[in-house]
Design a protein around this motif. Sequence first.
Motif, PDB file in Angstrom:
ATOM      1  N   ASP A 135     -19.753 123.829  51.149  1.00 58.15           N
ATOM      2  CA  ASP A 135     -20.299 123.769  52.508  1.00 58.15           C
ATOM      3  C   ASP A 135     -20.664 122.350  52.930  1.00 58.15           C
ATOM      4  OD1 ASP A 135     -19.955 126.458  53.035  1.00 58.15           O
ATOM      5  OD2 ASP A 135     -21.915 126.989  52.197  1.00 58.15           O
ATOM      6  N   GLN A 136     -19.989 121.371  52.387  1.00 56.13           N
ATOM      7  CA  GLN A 136     -20.240 119.972  52.731  1.00 56.13           C
ATOM      8  C   GLN A 136     -19.290 119.550  53.837  1.00 56.13           C
ATOM      9  OE1 GLN A 136     -22.771 117.932  51.222  1.00 56.13           O
ATOM     10  NE2 GLN A 136     -23.374 120.013  50.708  1.00 56.13           N
ATOM     11  N   TYR A 137     -19.514 120.069  55.043  1.00 57.52           N
ATOM     12  CA  TYR A 137     -18.634 119.771  56.156  1.00 57.52           C
ATOM     13  C   TYR A 137     -19.448 119.512  57.410  1.00 57.52           C
ATOM     14  CZ  TYR A 137     -19.577 124.471  57.820  1.00 57.52           C
ATOM     15  OH  TYR A 137     -20.206 125.597  58.270  1.00 57.52           O
ATOM     16  N   VAL A 138     -18.807 118.882  58.374  1.00 58.53           N
ATOM     17  CA  VAL A 138     -19.374 118.744  59.712  1.00 58.53           C
ATOM     18  C   VAL A 138     -18.260 119.153  60.668  1.00 58.53           C
ATOM     19  CG1 VAL A 138     -18.829 116.260  59.887  1.00 58.53           C
ATOM     20  CG2 VAL A 138     -20.608 117.250  61.343  1.00 58.53           C
ATOM     21  N   ASN A 139     -18.585 120.040  61.572  1.00 58.34           N
ATOM     22  CA  ASN A 139     -17.613 120.592  62.500  1.00 58.34           C
ATOM     23  C   ASN A 139     -17.435 119.652  63.687  1.00 58.34           C
ATOM     24  OD1 ASN A 139     -16.299 122.182  64.496  1.00 58.34           O
ATOM     25  ND2 ASN A 139     -17.139 124.044  63.609  1.00 58.34           N
ATOM     26  N   VAL A 140     -16.197 119.392  64.058  1.00 60.16           N
ATOM     27  CA  VAL A 140     -15.904 118.506  65.191  1.00 60.16           C
ATOM     28  C   VAL A 140     -16.352 119.129  66.519  1.00 60.16           C
ATOM     29  CG1 VAL A 140     -13.547 119.255  65.685  1.00 60.16           C
ATOM     30  CG2 VAL A 140     -14.174 116.865  66.048  1.00 60.16           C
ATOM     31  N   LEU A 141     -16.649 120.420  66.529  1.00 61.72           N
ATOM     32  CA  LEU A 141     -17.134 121.079  67.739  1.00 61.72           C
ATOM     33  C   LEU A 141     -18.658 121.012  67.860  1.00 61.72           C
ATOM     34  CD1 LEU A 141     -14.771 124.199  67.719  1.00 61.72           C
ATOM     35  CD2 LEU A 141     -14.463 122.000  68.893  1.00 61.72           C
ATOM     36  N   THR A 142     -19.271 120.062  67.119  1.00 58.92           N
ATOM     37  CA  THR A 142     -20.703 119.774  67.224  1.00 58.92           C
ATOM     38  C   THR A 142     -20.862 118.327  67.694  1.00 58.92           C
ATOM     39  OG1 THR A 142     -20.882 118.959  64.948  1.00 58.92           O
ATOM     40  CG2 THR A 142     -21.223 121.339  65.296  1.00 58.92           C
ATOM     41  N   PRO A 143     -22.022 117.962  68.208  1.00 59.94           N
ATOM     42  CA  PRO A 143     -22.203 116.577  68.681  1.00 59.94           C
ATOM     43  C   PRO A 143     -21.947 115.519  67.609  1.00 59.94           C
ATOM     44  CG  PRO A 143     -23.919 117.965  69.582  1.00 59.94           C
ATOM     45  CD  PRO A 143     -23.167 118.814  68.585  1.00 59.94           C
ATOM     46  N   VAL A 144     -22.452 115.723  66.393  1.00 54.09           N
ATOM     47  CA  VAL A 144     -22.256 114.723  65.337  1.00 54.09           C
ATOM     48  C   VAL A 144     -20.787 114.660  64.933  1.00 54.09           C
ATOM     49  CG1 VAL A 144     -22.806 114.102  62.942  1.00 54.09           C
ATOM     50  CG2 VAL A 144     -24.631 114.832  64.491  1.00 54.09           C
ATOM     51  N   GLY A 145     -20.153 115.801  64.716  1.00 54.18           N
ATOM     52  CA  GLY A 145     -18.747 115.822  64.327  1.00 54.18           C
ATOM     53  C   GLY A 145     -17.853 115.177  65.363  1.00 54.18           C
ATOM     54  N   LEU A 146     -18.097 115.479  66.626  1.00 47.40           N
ATOM     55  CA  LEU A 146     -17.282 114.903  67.701  1.00 47.40           C
ATOM     56  C   LEU A 146     -17.472 113.385  67.776  1.00 47.40           C
ATOM     57  CD1 LEU A 146     -15.290 115.729  69.936  1.00 47.40           C
ATOM     58  CD2 LEU A 146     -17.235 115.808  71.494  1.00 47.40           C
ATOM     59  N   ALA A 147     -18.689 112.915  67.523  1.00 41.41           N
ATOM     60  CA  ALA A 147     -18.958 111.473  67.564  1.00 41.41           C
ATOM     61  C   ALA A 147     -18.219 110.724  66.455  1.00 41.41           C
ATOM     62  CB  ALA A 147     -20.459 111.214  67.462  1.00 41.41           C
ATOM     63  N   LEU A 148     -17.932 111.385  65.335  1.00 40.45           N
ATOM     64  CA  LEU A 148     -17.249 110.736  64.211  1.00 40.45           C
ATOM     65  C   LEU A 148     -15.742 110.586  64.442  1.00 40.45           C
ATOM     66  CD1 LEU A 148     -18.975 112.658  61.281  1.00 40.45           C
ATOM     67  CD2 LEU A 148     -19.363 110.263  61.933  1.00 40.45           C
ATOM     68  N   LEU A 149     -15.150 111.531  65.156  1.00 37.21           N
ATOM     69  CA  LEU A 149     -13.697 111.565  65.327  1.00 37.21           C
ATOM     70  C   LEU A 149     -13.176 110.300  66.014  1.00 37.21           C
ATOM     71  CD1 LEU A 149     -11.142 113.324  64.950  1.00 37.21           C
ATOM     72  CD2 LEU A 149     -11.529 114.150  67.282  1.00 37.21           C
ATOM     73  N   GLY A 150     -12.178 109.682  65.386  1.00 39.49           N
ATOM     74  CA  GLY A 150     -11.539 108.509  65.979  1.00 39.49           C
ATOM     75  C   GLY A 150     -12.268 107.208  65.752  1.00 39.49           C
ATOM     76  N   ARG A 151     -13.306 107.228  64.933  1.00 41.55           N
ATOM     77  CA  ARG A 151     -14.117 106.030  64.681  1.00 41.55           C
ATOM     78  C   ARG A 151     -13.826 105.447  63.306  1.00 41.55           C
ATOM     79  NH1 ARG A 151     -15.849 104.432  69.578  1.00 41.55           N
ATOM     80  NH2 ARG A 151     -16.531 106.218  70.775  1.00 41.55           N
ATOM     81  N   ARG A 152     -14.374 104.255  63.060  1.00 41.42           N
ATOM     82  CA  ARG A 152     -14.130 103.535  61.809  1.00 41.42           C
ATOM     83  C   ARG A 152     -15.439 103.204  61.093  1.00 41.42           C
ATOM     84  NH1 ARG A 152      -9.599 100.527  64.871  1.00 41.42           N
ATOM     85  NH2 ARG A 152      -7.831 100.947  63.514  1.00 41.42           N
ATOM     86  N   PRO A 153     -15.372 103.042  59.760  1.00 41.30           N
ATOM     87  CA  PRO A 153     -16.556 102.565  59.039  1.00 41.30           C
ATOM     88  C   PRO A 153     -17.025 101.230  59.630  1.00 41.30           C
ATOM     89  CG  PRO A 153     -14.927 103.375  57.500  1.00 41.30           C
ATOM     90  CD  PRO A 153     -14.268 103.350  58.859  1.00 41.30           C
ATOM     91  N   GLY A 154     -18.337 101.092  59.724  1.00 40.32           N
ATOM     92  CA  GLY A 154     -18.924  99.899  60.323  1.00 40.32           C
ATOM     93  C   GLY A 154     -19.344 100.134  61.762  1.00 40.32           C
ATOM     94  N   GLU A 155     -18.793 101.165  62.405  1.00 42.04           N
ATOM     95  CA  GLU A 155     -19.166 101.471  63.779  1.00 42.04           C
ATOM     96  C   GLU A 155     -20.455 102.302  63.806  1.00 42.04           C
ATOM     97  OE1 GLU A 155     -16.300 102.588  66.916  1.00 42.04           O
ATOM     98  OE2 GLU A 155     -14.828 102.625  65.286  1.00 42.04           O
ATOM     99  N   THR A 156     -21.226 102.121  64.854  1.00 40.60           N
ATOM    100  CA  THR A 156     -22.386 102.960  65.139  1.00 40.60           C
ATOM    101  C   THR A 156     -22.169 103.555  66.518  1.00 40.60           C
ATOM    102  OG1 THR A 156     -23.845 101.614  63.771  1.00 40.60           O
ATOM    103  CG2 THR A 156     -24.895 103.036  65.422  1.00 40.60           C
ATOM    104  N   VAL A 157     -22.232 104.871  66.590  1.00 38.94           N
ATOM    105  CA  VAL A 157     -22.007 105.584  67.845  1.00 38.94           C
ATOM    106  C   VAL A 157     -23.234 106.440  68.161  1.00 38.94           C
ATOM    107  CG1 VAL A 157     -19.501 105.597  67.680  1.00 38.94           C
ATOM    108  CG2 VAL A 157     -20.791 107.444  66.640  1.00 38.94           C
ATOM    109  N   THR A 158     -23.335 106.842  69.394  1.00 37.67           N
ATOM    110  CA  THR A 158     -24.452 107.670  69.830  1.00 37.67           C
ATOM    111  C   THR A 158     -23.944 109.048  70.212  1.00 37.67           C
ATOM    112  OG1 THR A 158     -25.572 105.712  70.671  1.00 37.67           O
ATOM    113  CG2 THR A 158     -26.361 107.832  71.466  1.00 37.67           C
ATOM    114  N   ALA A 159     -24.710 110.048  69.834  1.00 38.71           N
ATOM    115  CA  ALA A 159     -24.417 111.428  70.227  1.00 38.71           C
ATOM    116  C   ALA A 159     -25.722 112.048  70.692  1.00 38.71           C
ATOM    117  CB  ALA A 159     -23.846 112.219  69.057  1.00 38.71           C
ATOM    118  N   ALA A 160     -25.646 112.883  71.715  1.00 39.58           N
ATOM    119  CA  ALA A 160     -26.838 113.564  72.221  1.00 39.58           C
ATOM    120  C   ALA A 160     -26.885 114.980  71.673  1.00 39.58           C
ATOM    121  CB  ALA A 160     -26.820 113.597  73.744  1.00 39.58           C
TER     122      ALA A 160
END
Length: 173
Positions: A107-132
């Motif tokens: 169960d070590q997953y994050v769903n892309v249909l959640t705010p955190v999962g969606l914020a990760l998609l398409g990003r790179r290590p070193g980036e900081t993104v914001t999700a509400a």
Amino acid sequence: MSMRDSGAVRPHPLNSVSLQAGPPPAGRPLIGLHDYGRLEIAAFEHLDMLSPMRPRIAKLLAEARVVPGNEIPADVVTLGSIVRYRVDGERLERRLLTLGREYAPNDQYVNVLTPVGLALLGRRPGETVTAATFEGRALSISIVALDHQPEAAARTREAEPDGDHDGNGPEAA
């Protein structure tokens, strides 16, 4: 241009996506064509019409730079990637980015249909993104590392010889 499918309006149809070459502009997520299509379909098949994730997904799909899957760099988070990140500077999380209810060991997953999962998609290590959050609280998500990316793993498998190390075929037993 809108497209109507089963009564749902898709404001950003797949055929309006332009495939661009070169490095992505800063701030824009980079998404493979396959992930783009899977996410677009999931937004309309897995989420109800009033889901707060639908407009967030539509916004990401509109902003993203879309490329063929074989052109996704090995350091970009894609569906099926194992990524390490911190939310608001808290403890390090290591999760498999999934779509829907796909199986993930332990169960070590994050769903892309959640705010955190969606914020990760398409990003790179070193980036900081914001999700509400759904309550409106801003989360700061720092992407620390990408431990596995399916597209990079597939390219590695394709480049490996298929066990014929000397080029003369299989050895007799």
